[in-house]
Design an enzyme around this catalytic site. Structure first.
Site, short mmCIF file in Angstrom:
data_model
loop_
_atom_site.label_atom_id
_atom_site.label_comp_id
_atom_site.label_asym_id
_atom_site.label_seq_id
_atom_site.Cartn_x
_atom_site.Cartn_y
_atom_site.Cartn_z
N GLY A 269 -0.45 4.09 13.67
CA GLY A 269 -0.16 2.85 14.37
C GLY A 269 -1.39 1.98 14.26
O GLY A 269 -2.03 1.95 13.23
N SER A 270 -1.74 1.25 15.29
CA SER A 270 -3.01 0.52 15.29
C SER A 270 -3.03 -0.57 16.34
O SER A 270 -1.98 -1.06 16.78
CB SER A 270 -3.31 -0.15 13.94
OG SER A 270 -3.37 0.80 12.91
#
Length: 836
Positions: A269-270
């Protein structure tokens, strides 16, 4: 059309003066020789360029924490130094990945074992091999390499790949492997440019064909007689005996597709945020990048600086086995990526020829599927396995998309997967173009020109104060209009729910269209990309583009890009609250970015902990009934929840108790029953809110949590870091941060193992973190952190050195300019060359 904001007027950044390569190389080498005795071998400028006999070479300068700065005079040399340095740090993990893309996992590791999921979602080595051997046999990557740029890779990208393979091979020939994971292993060996390109292809299709490998390799016609002689039907395929499979239920399929494409459920993700010059202390932009990726296996990041004097100078990180810096910074611009919500594939529902289930009708005419018969070698002494995959004009036939979405192949219907990234080998060119960009305008132009990002957004800031968010990913060009006209009954459920189109494959007009500014047919061009320029902040935490800036929401894009006006994740809500407050405060510096990374605020705790504590204290007799029917005294938990600091620091007492309680409650109670104030698109950051203390399962979640912790011998007020940790070199390293459900910016995902002490290992989460700004000098102000270190080798000094930094919330000063590299107290210079 997506909403765009006109860039604010800014003074153009001064152009970088042209640099003469030999002069800069010579100056760098002379400085190295003067400052470091061990570098005397590097004083020959030929150390960074091909020898006269064509042998490749480079200079690798290591600074603190084993970060290499690769210096070369051309792209082949740069690839050579990069391949060498990656092999030195990650030889076993990389070799494992090359066994994957060659289709050799069953031979070396057994057909039934599971890969590490870094290059596909195959559940067994056999399934992985069937897919990747099929790619190899079909010459898919060779065809992409032969495609002229810009649709195919440039000569620079190919030179990097060629050099990387040569660097890997040279390291193997000249060094002894010490990592016990592959020491003396037969599956470690030389690679070719084609192997490197195949790995790049695997990363490109990771969100598409790579996630459907099991469904592609299991697909069989409903009649076994349609298969070539000698092929075996896999268990669970359509050719297996039994009743004819039922057609997928549209509503169940919609929910399965929603879960399948939910970016919050990925193991990557981030977060990323860019702040404009209007919010900073000196008028320059700021960027904080915080990708969430696996801590083990082949999808780790690796840090480096890559320099060809006068041509390229960029620092940052790349995924293992890739040849260029993919997220990072140069002296004028910084960028990061976040996993995007765009649905990178489409399904095509085929109407089959009544006389032949391996033929399908398009505009009334039958087209035969193309069989791809694949043979995979097993372990020594075992018979090879031969199976056939079936391909159409749209892509491969598949019988499932993840475990929850069956797509049965019947006598009348089959489904084919359209994945435009199977024609995209441009990721290296995109990375190179970003590394050369001089501003956020340059970043935007680089993305538009190369169009190589398959499944990520880009967030960027520049030294002149500009910001950018853009969802420039390669998506099938499926407009809402096309979906309305061409969706099958299944697609009418899955497209609004998940952006997954199921199109009528019997009509040629229902294929994805093309945009004139797209570099390949069938995809959206850059003019249709959701984009936000020069907002005070631009932020993304894996939700759609809508709230990249809450005050300037993006609208007008097609459903396939993501949703508009829907509830955001707790991580997005917390992030937007935090960065909006920072932007409003102003006078920001890199230090503020560092503080945000480790603020460890738990948005779920801010929303629910006080109410949960009051509900706990109000329970009659201080007891609640657990899921097993036992009565549990939970009274001791109430003051712990009330007194918790609402953070996920290693020393936070009550964080573990709330974490376990919250996971149990949200698993049991539907979101609609959890909150008193429902979601409102007019107030998306602050809603839903108000914990419903009468929600089904709240008391039971408390009871189950208390019983669980007591059974494990864990105090209810134990500091988080005592029970969320990793073990390296026999020592526990406490880890702060929290899971997706809690909404913590510093995301950490760890499986619960009570017998192991709680959360005894991190599977994925914060990885290569960078906080970047500028102060008017030639050198960017940058702090970085690679949470799991540069090397997977437990014997390496860089196996866990940065993990200790991460635990202690400390950073690495990035050394970008020559003077900073050469003044490093840890400087080590290595000249690397091919030997023949």
């Amino acid at each position: 059309m997506p909403l765009r904001t006109r860039p604010a007027a800014r003074r153009p950044a001064p152009r970088r003066p042209a640099l003469r390569r030999p002069a800069l190389l010579g100056a760098a080498l002379l400085a190295v020789a003067a400052l470091t005795p061990q570098a005397s071998a590097a004083t020959d400028p030929a150390g960074s360029r091909p020898d006269r006999d064509g042998r490749l070479s480079a200079i690798v300068r290591y600074t603190e924490y084993g970060v290499p700065h690769v210096l070369a005079s051309d792209y082949a040399g740069l690839g050579f130094g990069t391949g060498w340095a990656q092999a030195a740090d990650q030889v076993c993990v990389l070799a494992d990945g090359f066994a994957t893309v060659r289709g050799e996992r069953a031979r070396w590791f057994g057909p039934d074992a599971a890969p590490d999921a870094s290059l596909s979602s195959a559940t067994t080595n056999l399934s992985s091999d069937l897919y990747f051997r099929g790619v190899k046999d079909a010459g898919t990557v060779e065809q992409l390499l032969a495609t002229p740029a810009p649709a195919g890779p440039s000569s620079r990208a190919r030179e990097l790949m060629r050099g990387w393979a040569a660097g890997w091979n040279a390291w193997l020939a000249q060094n002894r492997i010490t990592d016990p994971a592959c020491k003396d292993a037969g599956w470690v060996g030389p690679v070719t440019e084609l192997d490197v390109a195949r790995r790049a292809f695997a990363i490109s299709v990771l969100g598409g064909q790579g996630r459907a490998v099991d469904g592609i390799t299991a697909a069989r016609p409903p009649s076994a007689t349609a298969a070539p002689p000698g092929s075996a039907a896999p268990p669970g395929s359509a050719a297996s005996p039994g009743a004819a499979p039922a057609a997928p239920d549209p509503q169940a399929a919609a929910e399965a597709a929603r879960e399948f494409f939910d970016t919050g459920r990925y193991d990557h993700g981030s977060n990323a945020v860019a702040f404009s010059g209007a919010t900073s202390a000196n008028g320059s932009g700021l960027l904080l990048g915080n990708p969430h990726y696996p801590w083990q296996g082949g999808r780790r990041f690796w840090q480096a600086q890559q320099t060809i004097p006068g041509e390229l100078d960029v620092s940052g990180a790349s995924l293992l086995g890739t040849v260029a810096v993919s997220i990072g910074f140069n002296d004028k611009v910084a960028w990061s990526h976040t996993v995007a919500t765009g649905t990178p594939v489409a399904l095509h529902q085929l109407t089959l020829d009544p006389a032949d289930p391996t033929a399908y009708l398009v505009d009334g005419r039958a087209e035969r599927m193309t069989p791809r018969t694949v043979t995979v070698e097993g372990p020594a002494g075992s018979a090879p396995v031969t199976r056939t995959q079936w391909w159409t004009r749209y892509g491969p036939v598949l019988t499932s998309l993840g475990p929850g979405l069956p797509l049965p192949w019947t006598a009348t219907t089959a489904y084919a997967l359209g994945d435009p990234n199977a024609r995209n080998l441009r990721g290296t060119d995109t990375a190179l173009a970003l590394g050369k960009a001089r501003s956020v305008s340059g970043v935007q132009e680089a993305l538009a020109r190369t169009q190589g990002l398959p499944w990520v957004n880009t967030v960027a800031a520049d030294a002149a104060g500009g910001t950018l968010f853009t969802q420039s990913q390669v998506l099938p060009r499926i407009t809402d209009e096309l979906a309305a006209a061409c969706s099958t009954p299944l697609g009418r459920a899955t497209y609004p729910a998940a952006g997954l189109a199921v199109l009528d494959g019997s009509r040629g007009a229902c294929a994805p269209g093309s945009d004139p500014d797209a570099v390949q047919p069938g995809v959206f061009g850059p003019a249709r990309t959701p984009t936000l320029r020069d907002a005070p902040y631009a932020e993304n935490s894996n939700d759609s583009a809508w709230l990249a800036n809450a005050e300037r929401p993006l609208t007008g894009y097609e459903r396939i890009w993501g949703t508009i006006g829907t509830a955001r994740s707790l991580r997005t809500r917390g992030a937007v609250e935090d960065v909006a407050a920072l932007a409003a405060r102003g006078r920001l510096t890199v230090a503020d970015l560092q503080e945000q990374q480790f603020a460890h605020r738990v948005p779920a705790g801010d929303l629910a902990a006080a109410d949960a504590a009051r509900a706990c204290a109000a329970l009659p007799g201080g007891t609640a009934v657990a899921g097993d029917g036992s009565v549990v005294d939970v009274s001791a938990a109430c003051p712990v929840l009330a007194g918790w600091d609402r953070k996920a620091d290693t020393g936070s007492r009550g964080a573990l108790l709330f974490d376990r309680f919250w996971r149990k409650l949200t698993a049991a109670a539907p979101a609609k029953d959890l909150w008193l104030v429902p979601f409102s698109a007019a107030d998306p950051v602050r809603t839903p809110r108000g914990l419903n203390t009468s929600a089904p399962g709240l008391a039971r979640a408390l009871a189950d949590t208390v019983a669980e912790l007591r059974a494990a011998g864990i105090a209810l007020d134990a500091p988080l870091g005592e029970h969320q940790f990793v073990v390296r070199d026999g020592r526990r390293i406490p880890v702060g941060g929290g899971t997706e459900a809690l909404g913590v910016w510093d995301k950490i995902e760890a499986p619960w193992r009570a017998a192991g002490g709680g959360y005894p290992e991190v599977t994925h989460g914060s990885s290569h973190i960078q906080a970047v700004g500028w102060d008017g000098s030639r050198c960017p102000v940058a702090r970085t952190l690679l949470t799991y270190g540069q090397s997977s080798n437990p014997l390496s000094p860089h196996h866990a050195d940065q993990t200790w930094l991460f635990s202690r919330e400390r950073w690495v000063r990035a050394r970008f300019c020559e003077r900073d590299i050469l003044s490093s107290p840890s400087l080590k210079v290595v000249v690397v060359r091919e030997r023949r």
